[in-house]
Design an enzyme around this catalytic site. Structure first.
Site, PDB file in Angstrom:
ATOM      1  N   ASN A 107      -5.366  -9.732  10.047  1.00 21.76           N
ATOM      2  CA  ASN A 107      -3.913  -9.701  10.215  1.00 21.76           C
ATOM      3  C   ASN A 107      -3.250  -8.920   9.093  1.00 21.76           C
ATOM      4  O   ASN A 107      -3.636  -9.001   7.933  1.00 21.76           O
ATOM      5  CB  ASN A 107      -3.335 -11.118  10.269  1.00 21.76           C
ATOM      6  CG  ASN A 107      -3.758 -11.828  11.538  1.00 21.76           C
ATOM      7  OD1 ASN A 107      -4.209 -11.189  12.480  1.00 21.76           O
ATOM      8  ND2 ASN A 107      -3.606 -13.138  11.562  1.00 21.76           N
ATOM      9  N   ASP A 109       0.015  -9.425   8.726  1.00 22.20           N
ATOM     10  CA  ASP A 109       1.166 -10.261   8.343  1.00 22.20           C
ATOM     11  C   ASP A 109       0.842 -11.019   7.047  1.00 22.20           C
ATOM     12  O   ASP A 109      -0.282 -10.963   6.540  1.00 22.20           O
ATOM     13  CB  ASP A 109       1.554 -11.226   9.489  1.00 22.20           C
ATOM     14  CG  ASP A 109       0.478 -12.281   9.778  1.00 22.20           C
ATOM     15  OD1 ASP A 109      -0.013 -12.919   8.825  1.00 22.20           O
ATOM     16  OD2 ASP A 109       0.135 -12.477  10.961  1.00 22.20           O
ATOM     17  N   HIS A 124      -7.455  -5.253   7.235  1.00 25.46           N
ATOM     18  CA  HIS A 124      -6.715  -4.164   7.890  1.00 25.46           C
ATOM     19  C   HIS A 124      -5.406  -3.846   7.161  1.00 25.46           C
ATOM     20  O   HIS A 124      -4.525  -3.210   7.727  1.00 25.46           O
ATOM     21  CB  HIS A 124      -6.428  -4.509   9.361  1.00 25.46           C
ATOM     22  CG  HIS A 124      -7.652  -4.475  10.221  1.00 25.46           C
ATOM     23  ND1 HIS A 124      -7.694  -4.965  11.503  1.00 25.46           N
ATOM     24  CD2 HIS A 124      -8.899  -3.993   9.971  1.00 25.46           C
ATOM     25  CE1 HIS A 124      -8.910  -4.801  12.003  1.00 25.46           C
ATOM     26  NE2 HIS A 124      -9.662  -4.214  11.093  1.00 25.46           N
ATOM     27  N   CYS A 132      -0.269   5.425  -0.827  1.00 28.29           N
ATOM     28  CA  CYS A 132      -0.203   6.874  -1.002  1.00 28.29           C
ATOM     29  C   CYS A 132      -1.583   7.443  -0.690  1.00 28.29           C
ATOM     30  O   CYS A 132      -2.576   7.004  -1.273  1.00 28.29           O
ATOM     31  CB  CYS A 132       0.176   7.173  -2.452  1.00 28.29           C
ATOM     32  SG  CYS A 132      -0.046   8.894  -2.919  1.00 28.29           S
ATOM     33  N   CYS A 135      -3.111   9.441  -4.060  1.00 26.08           N
ATOM     34  CA  CYS A 135      -3.683   8.769  -5.241  1.00 26.08           C
ATOM     35  C   CYS A 135      -4.114   7.331  -4.958  1.00 26.08           C
ATOM     36  O   CYS A 135      -4.595   6.647  -5.861  1.00 26.08           O
ATOM     37  CB  CYS A 135      -2.697   8.807  -6.411  1.00 26.08           C
ATOM     38  SG  CYS A 135      -1.339   7.634  -6.236  1.00 26.08           S
ATOM     39  N   CYS A 150       5.549   8.506  -3.261  1.00 27.63           N
ATOM     40  CA  CYS A 150       4.718   7.616  -4.076  1.00 27.63           C
ATOM     41  C   CYS A 150       5.349   7.457  -5.467  1.00 27.63           C
ATOM     42  O   CYS A 150       5.600   8.466  -6.150  1.00 27.63           O
ATOM     43  CB  CYS A 150       3.313   8.201  -4.203  1.00 27.63           C
ATOM     44  SG  CYS A 150       2.281   7.293  -5.378  1.00 27.63           S
ATOM     45  N   CYS A 153       2.599   9.109  -8.121  1.00 32.89           N
ATOM     46  CA  CYS A 153       2.283  10.545  -8.235  1.00 32.89           C
ATOM     47  C   CYS A 153       3.299  11.439  -7.533  1.00 32.89           C
ATOM     48  O   CYS A 153       3.126  12.658  -7.499  1.00 32.89           O
ATOM     49  CB  CYS A 153       0.873  10.820  -7.712  1.00 32.89           C
ATOM     50  SG  CYS A 153       0.741  10.793  -5.910  1.00 32.89           S
ATOM     51  N   GLY A 194      -8.821 -17.432  15.915  1.00 33.44           N
ATOM     52  CA  GLY A 194      -7.925 -16.434  16.504  1.00 33.44           C
ATOM     53  C   GLY A 194      -8.404 -15.007  16.402  1.00 33.44           C
ATOM     54  O   GLY A 194      -7.588 -14.086  16.306  1.00 33.44           O
ATOM     55  N   SER A 196     -11.197 -12.251  18.278  1.00 31.45           N
ATOM     56  CA  SER A 196     -12.215 -11.989  19.297  1.00 31.45           C
ATOM     57  C   SER A 196     -13.437 -11.331  18.660  1.00 31.45           C
ATOM     58  O   SER A 196     -14.434 -11.107  19.329  1.00 31.45           O
ATOM     59  CB  SER A 196     -11.642 -11.065  20.372  1.00 31.45           C
ATOM     60  OG  SER A 196     -11.346  -9.807  19.800  1.00 31.45           O
TER      61      SER A 196
END
Ligand code: NAD
Ligand code: ZN
Length: 256
Positions: A107, A109, A124, A132, A135, A150, A153, A194, A196
């Site tokens: 997730n 979130d 993820h 960025c 960098c 960024c 940089c 939760g 798969s």
């Protein structure tokens, strides 16, 4: 004084908690495969696709389109509250210690954080951050601006810190390292809620297969069956906010 921490004994297992979009569904954040809510309003092959983004990374129109999707998702996440299943993960971590209980989630979130969990690895990425590409700097944001540079940089090749389709997911390494066969003990416990398990590399899963070693407990809880349920000692079908109690009972029974 000759004192050794009793909890550091090898007989006390590690607990790996692995969660996916389904744990947050009842907090109002729709799953991708559920194909409702925000996912139907945008073309995911564009807004979640790394090669689409990268080939147009300096094109303002494309950046606006992609960032507007993540802005909408961020607004949903900011309003969402953790549910009883997120709380269960925190409670298990508090009971057995954050060094022993590792929470991994696909997730993006922040509901595990909002529920008070620590050391959560978001394989993820996170919707509350930017990154960025020049960098690799990562910083927190409260809203998305497609023209934000960024702060480290000054590169303009920035994006939400969310792993797109076709993009490298560096945190998988951590999951594979913690679940390396040399580090997994037969009494270690895997709890999946939760997910798969279809969007993650399942290499780690085989180390927790109930047929592997003398594993007695591994649990998966999902609304729908998955192709991996047979590898678990307990495959629970139902809503996370109702069936979390079954997970708790199994864990408590193991340690009573
Ligand atoms: P997925 O297939 O891993 O998760 C869906 C799983 O959750 C299914 O097995 C389904 O049966 C189960 N599920 C749905 N509602 C549930 C409920 N109320 N209780 C228990 N289980 C429930 O993931 P996906 O939906 O295909 O998403 C793919 C990827 O997209 C994710 O891995 C993530 O990176 C991203 N995503 C993130 C969020 C979020 O951060 N909340 C939401 C959607 C998608
Ligand atoms: Zn930078």
């Amino acid at each position: 004084m000759n004192y050794s921490n009793p909890f550091m004994s090898l007989n006390i297992p590690k607990i790996i908690i692995f969660t996916g979009a389904g744990i947050s569904a009842e907090s109002g954040l729709s799953t991708f495969r559920g194909q409702d809510g925000i996912w139907t309003q945008f073309d995911v092959n564009k807004v979640c696709n790394f090669s689409y983004f990268y080939s147009r990374r300096k094109d303002e129109h494309t950046r606006k389109e992609i960032f507007s999707f993540y802005q909408l998702m961020l607004e949903h996440v900011q309003k969402a509250q953790p549910n009883k299943a997120h709380q269960l993960c925190t409670d298990i971590q508090k009971k057995f210690g954050k060094d022993r209980v590792h929470i991994f989630t696909t997730n993006i979130d922040d509901l595990h954080d909002k529920a008070g969990a620590e050391n959560v690895t978001q394989v993820h990425g996170s919707i509350t951050q930017m990154t960025c590409l020049a960098c690799k700097h990562i910083w927190s944001v409260s809203s998305f601006d497609h023209s934000e540079k960024c702060p480290h940089c000054s590169s303009s090749v920035t994006k939400p810190n969310v792993v797109f389709f076709g993009e490298n997911a560096p945190e998988y390494e951590k999951l594979l390292s913690i679940t390396h066969h040399k580090r997994v003990h037969p009494n270690d416990i895997l709890i999946v809620i939760g997910s798969s398990l279809q969007v993650v590399g399942t290499d780690f899963l085989f180390r927790f297969d109930r047929y592997h070693g003398q594993r007695d407990i591994n649990i998966i809880l999902n609304k729908d069956p998955t192709p991996f349920d047979h590898m678990f000692s307990h495959a629970i079908i139902g809503n996370a906010t109702e069936k979390y109690q079954d997970v708790l009972d199994i864990v408590l029974k193991k340690f009573s």
